[in-house]
Motif scaffolding. Sequence first.
Motif, PDB file in Angstrom:
ATOM      1  N   LYS A  84      38.195  53.176  41.673  1.00 14.90           N
ATOM      2  CA  LYS A  84      37.362  53.274  40.567  1.00 14.90           C
ATOM      3  C   LYS A  84      36.977  51.680  40.012  1.00 14.90           C
ATOM      4  O   LYS A  84      38.078  51.130  40.022  1.00 14.90           O
ATOM      5  N   ASP A  85      36.107  51.477  40.096  1.00 14.77           N
ATOM      6  CA  ASP A  85      35.627  49.672  40.009  1.00 14.77           C
ATOM      7  C   ASP A  85      34.724  49.579  38.700  1.00 14.77           C
ATOM      8  O   ASP A  85      34.415  48.260  38.605  1.00 14.77           O
ATOM      9  N   GLY A  86      34.458  50.385  37.902  1.00 13.67           N
ATOM     10  CA  GLY A  86      33.824  50.017  36.654  1.00 13.67           C
ATOM     11  C   GLY A  86      34.639  49.126  35.756  1.00 13.67           C
ATOM     12  O   GLY A  86      35.921  49.248  35.558  1.00 13.67           O
ATOM     13  N   GLU A  87      34.067  48.277  34.795  1.00 16.45           N
ATOM     14  CA  GLU A  87      34.543  47.599  34.248  1.00 16.45           C
ATOM     15  C   GLU A  87      35.296  48.088  33.072  1.00 16.45           C
ATOM     16  O   GLU A  87      36.323  47.709  32.671  1.00 16.45           O
ATOM     17  N   GLN A  90      38.988  49.441  34.347  1.00 15.39           N
ATOM     18  CA  GLN A  90      39.705  48.367  34.128  1.00 15.39           C
ATOM     19  C   GLN A  90      40.251  47.921  32.851  1.00 15.39           C
ATOM     20  O   GLN A  90      41.533  47.949  32.656  1.00 15.39           O
ATOM     21  N   VAL A  91      39.310  48.084  31.927  1.00 17.54           N
ATOM     22  CA  VAL A  91      39.766  47.737  30.470  1.00 17.54           C
ATOM     23  C   VAL A  91      40.615  48.666  30.089  1.00 17.54           C
ATOM     24  O   VAL A  91      41.857  48.486  29.379  1.00 17.54           O
ATOM     25  N   ASP A  92      40.220  49.868  30.268  1.00 20.74           N
ATOM     26  CA  ASP A  92      41.071  51.170  29.862  1.00 20.74           C
ATOM     27  C   ASP A  92      42.616  51.237  30.496  1.00 20.74           C
ATOM     28  O   ASP A  92      43.728  51.206  29.740  1.00 20.74           O
ATOM     29  N   ALA A  93      42.663  50.805  31.775  1.00 16.97           N
ATOM     30  CA  ALA A  93      43.873  50.560  32.593  1.00 16.97           C
ATOM     31  C   ALA A  93      44.863  49.640  32.064  1.00 16.97           C
ATOM     32  O   ALA A  93      45.957  49.828  31.760  1.00 16.97           O
ATOM     33  N   LEU A  94      44.125  48.637  31.938  1.00 21.93           N
ATOM     34  CA  LEU A  94      45.058  47.220  31.289  1.00 21.93           C
ATOM     35  C   LEU A  94      45.352  47.406  29.785  1.00 21.93           C
ATOM     36  O   LEU A  94      46.460  46.984  29.479  1.00 21.93           O
ATOM     37  N   LEU A  96      46.351  50.241  28.477  1.00 20.66           N
ATOM     38  CA  LEU A  96      47.006  51.239  28.456  1.00 20.66           C
ATOM     39  C   LEU A  96      48.259  50.830  29.031  1.00 20.66           C
ATOM     40  O   LEU A  96      49.593  51.455  28.990  1.00 20.66           O
ATOM     41  N   GLY A  97      48.563  49.350  29.444  1.00 18.25           N
ATOM     42  CA  GLY A  97      49.734  48.796  29.971  1.00 18.25           C
ATOM     43  C   GLY A  97      49.898  48.353  31.322  1.00 18.25           C
ATOM     44  O   GLY A  97      50.973  47.823  31.721  1.00 18.25           O
ATOM     45  N   ALA A  98      49.055  48.575  32.297  1.00 20.41           N
ATOM     46  CA  ALA A  98      48.875  47.824  33.591  1.00 20.41           C
ATOM     47  C   ALA A  98      48.912  46.521  33.399  1.00 20.41           C
ATOM     48  O   ALA A  98      48.345  45.711  32.479  1.00 20.41           O
ATOM     49  N   ASP A  99      49.391  45.917  34.696  1.00 17.99           N
ATOM     50  CA  ASP A  99      49.539  44.393  34.627  1.00 17.99           C
ATOM     51  C   ASP A  99      48.436  43.766  35.522  1.00 17.99           C
ATOM     52  O   ASP A  99      48.171  42.566  35.226  1.00 17.99           O
ATOM     53  N   ASP A 100      47.828  44.607  36.503  1.00 21.69           N
ATOM     54  CA  ASP A 100      47.029  44.121  37.242  1.00 21.69           C
ATOM     55  C   ASP A 100      46.184  45.285  37.789  1.00 21.69           C
ATOM     56  O   ASP A 100      46.634  46.306  37.697  1.00 21.69           O
ATOM     57  N   TYR A 101      45.050  44.912  38.443  1.00 19.29           N
ATOM     58  CA  TYR A 101      44.210  45.985  38.848  1.00 19.29           C
ATOM     59  C   TYR A 101      43.390  45.690  40.369  1.00 19.29           C
ATOM     60  O   TYR A 101      42.745  44.521  40.218  1.00 19.29           O
ATOM     61  N   LEU A 102      43.330  46.337  41.259  1.00 22.44           N
ATOM     62  CA  LEU A 102      43.020  46.266  42.503  1.00 22.44           C
ATOM     63  C   LEU A 102      42.143  47.255  43.031  1.00 22.44           C
ATOM     64  O   LEU A 102      42.652  48.307  43.023  1.00 22.44           O
ATOM     65  N   THR A 103      40.893  46.812  43.396  1.00 20.31           N
ATOM     66  CA  THR A 103      40.128  48.286  43.783  1.00 20.31           C
ATOM     67  C   THR A 103      40.000  48.360  45.189  1.00 20.31           C
ATOM     68  O   THR A 103      40.258  47.382  46.248  1.00 20.31           O
ATOM     69  N   LYS A 104      39.851  49.704  45.794  1.00 20.20           N
ATOM     70  CA  LYS A 104      39.764  50.031  46.994  1.00 20.20           C
ATOM     71  C   LYS A 104      38.311  49.801  47.616  1.00 20.20           C
ATOM     72  O   LYS A 104      37.326  50.191  46.629  1.00 20.20           O
ATOM     73  N   PRO A 105      37.869  49.388  48.758  1.00 18.65           N
ATOM     74  CA  PRO A 105      38.760  49.053  49.720  1.00 18.65           C
ATOM     75  C   PRO A 105      39.510  47.599  49.326  1.00 18.65           C
ATOM     76  O   PRO A 105      38.813  46.987  48.592  1.00 18.65           O
ATOM     77  N   PHE A 106      40.764  47.379  50.002  1.00 24.45           N
ATOM     78  CA  PHE A 106      41.419  46.068  49.763  1.00 24.45           C
ATOM     79  C   PHE A 106      41.854  45.422  50.667  1.00 24.45           C
ATOM     80  O   PHE A 106      42.016  45.795  51.835  1.00 24.45           O
ATOM     81  N   SER A 107      42.072  43.985  50.492  1.00 25.07           N
ATOM     82  CA  SER A 107      42.838  43.223  51.727  1.00 25.07           C
ATOM     83  C   SER A 107      44.391  43.214  51.443  1.00 25.07           C
ATOM     84  O   SER A 107      44.771  42.825  50.342  1.00 25.07           O
ATOM     85  N   PHE A 108      44.935  43.715  52.438  1.00 25.58           N
ATOM     86  CA  PHE A 108      46.525  44.039  52.319  1.00 25.58           C
ATOM     87  C   PHE A 108      47.035  42.560  51.888  1.00 25.58           C
ATOM     88  O   PHE A 108      48.001  42.698  50.995  1.00 25.58           O
ATOM     89  N   PRO A 109      46.659  41.196  52.639  1.00 25.53           N
ATOM     90  CA  PRO A 109      47.245  39.974  51.978  1.00 25.53           C
ATOM     91  C   PRO A 109      47.264  39.937  50.700  1.00 25.53           C
ATOM     92  O   PRO A 109      48.091  39.343  49.874  1.00 25.53           O
ATOM     93  N   VAL A 110      46.085  40.240  49.948  1.00 26.47           N
ATOM     94  CA  VAL A 110      46.016  39.909  48.505  1.00 26.47           C
ATOM     95  C   VAL A 110      46.945  40.950  47.774  1.00 26.47           C
ATOM     96  O   VAL A 110      47.320  40.552  46.839  1.00 26.47           O
ATOM     97  N   LEU A 111      46.916  42.075  48.280  1.00 29.85           N
ATOM     98  CA  LEU A 111      47.855  42.924  47.784  1.00 29.85           C
ATOM     99  C   LEU A 111      49.179  42.523  47.687  1.00 29.85           C
ATOM    100  O   LEU A 111      49.855  42.634  46.657  1.00 29.85           O
TER     101      LEU A 111
END
Length: 224
Positions: A84-87, A90-94, A96-111
């Motif tokens: 889910k990559d909508g802004e 991300q706003v809802d997740a953050l 609600l208490g999330a600390d960071d947000y990464l969308t799929k597909p993703f870079s493993f080194p970045v994770l």
Amino acid sequence: MRVLLVEDEENLAATVRDGLAAEGFTTDVAADGVDGLWAATETPHGAYDVIVLDLMLPGLNGYEVCRQLRAREVWTPVLVLTAKDGEYDQVDALDLGADDYLTKPFSFPVLLARLRALVRRGAPQRPVVLTAGDLEVDPAARRVSRAGTPVAVTPREFAMLEFLMRNAGVAVSKTQILENVWDAGFDGDPNIVEVYVNYVRRKIGRTAIRTVRGAGYLLDPDGG
């Protein structure tokens, strides 16, 4: 570093778990939101350094898992990993208490980099660098040194040393080491613990880790 991965895509979960294991992380996997919430709240406090949480989960979605964690005063850092990559997602997740947000597909080194950053800033009760006398372990940078001299260790050796350092001065059993350094489902020979303790002793000094008869192993808080 111990990670809880809440992800229902079996292949992705296995790939992430194996990648983290190669970096010396111990990862428990929950395949739905209900099991993820249970693991995060019923596992002894402080067992997980970070939670990687999908949003689109069966049983209980990631938003609700995050909301309930914070409502129960579980402050383990949460990194949302989702398609889910909508802004507003991300706003809802953050919010609600999330600390960071990464969308799929993703870079493993970045994770990996984001997980380390979360541990550095999200667990202030734990020092950035663990010390026992002149022995230093930096969990974020994955570095070990003795009297300022770098010590080369394998990912598994690092995981064992980090666990012992976090429990310096306390005897921990083979079972505790297996549960925190190897996967929870490890069914091999428990004597592998003794083998790796000896590997680590050779690298940091044999007196740094004591065998406590009937109790397990103790890392000398003064470094040995």
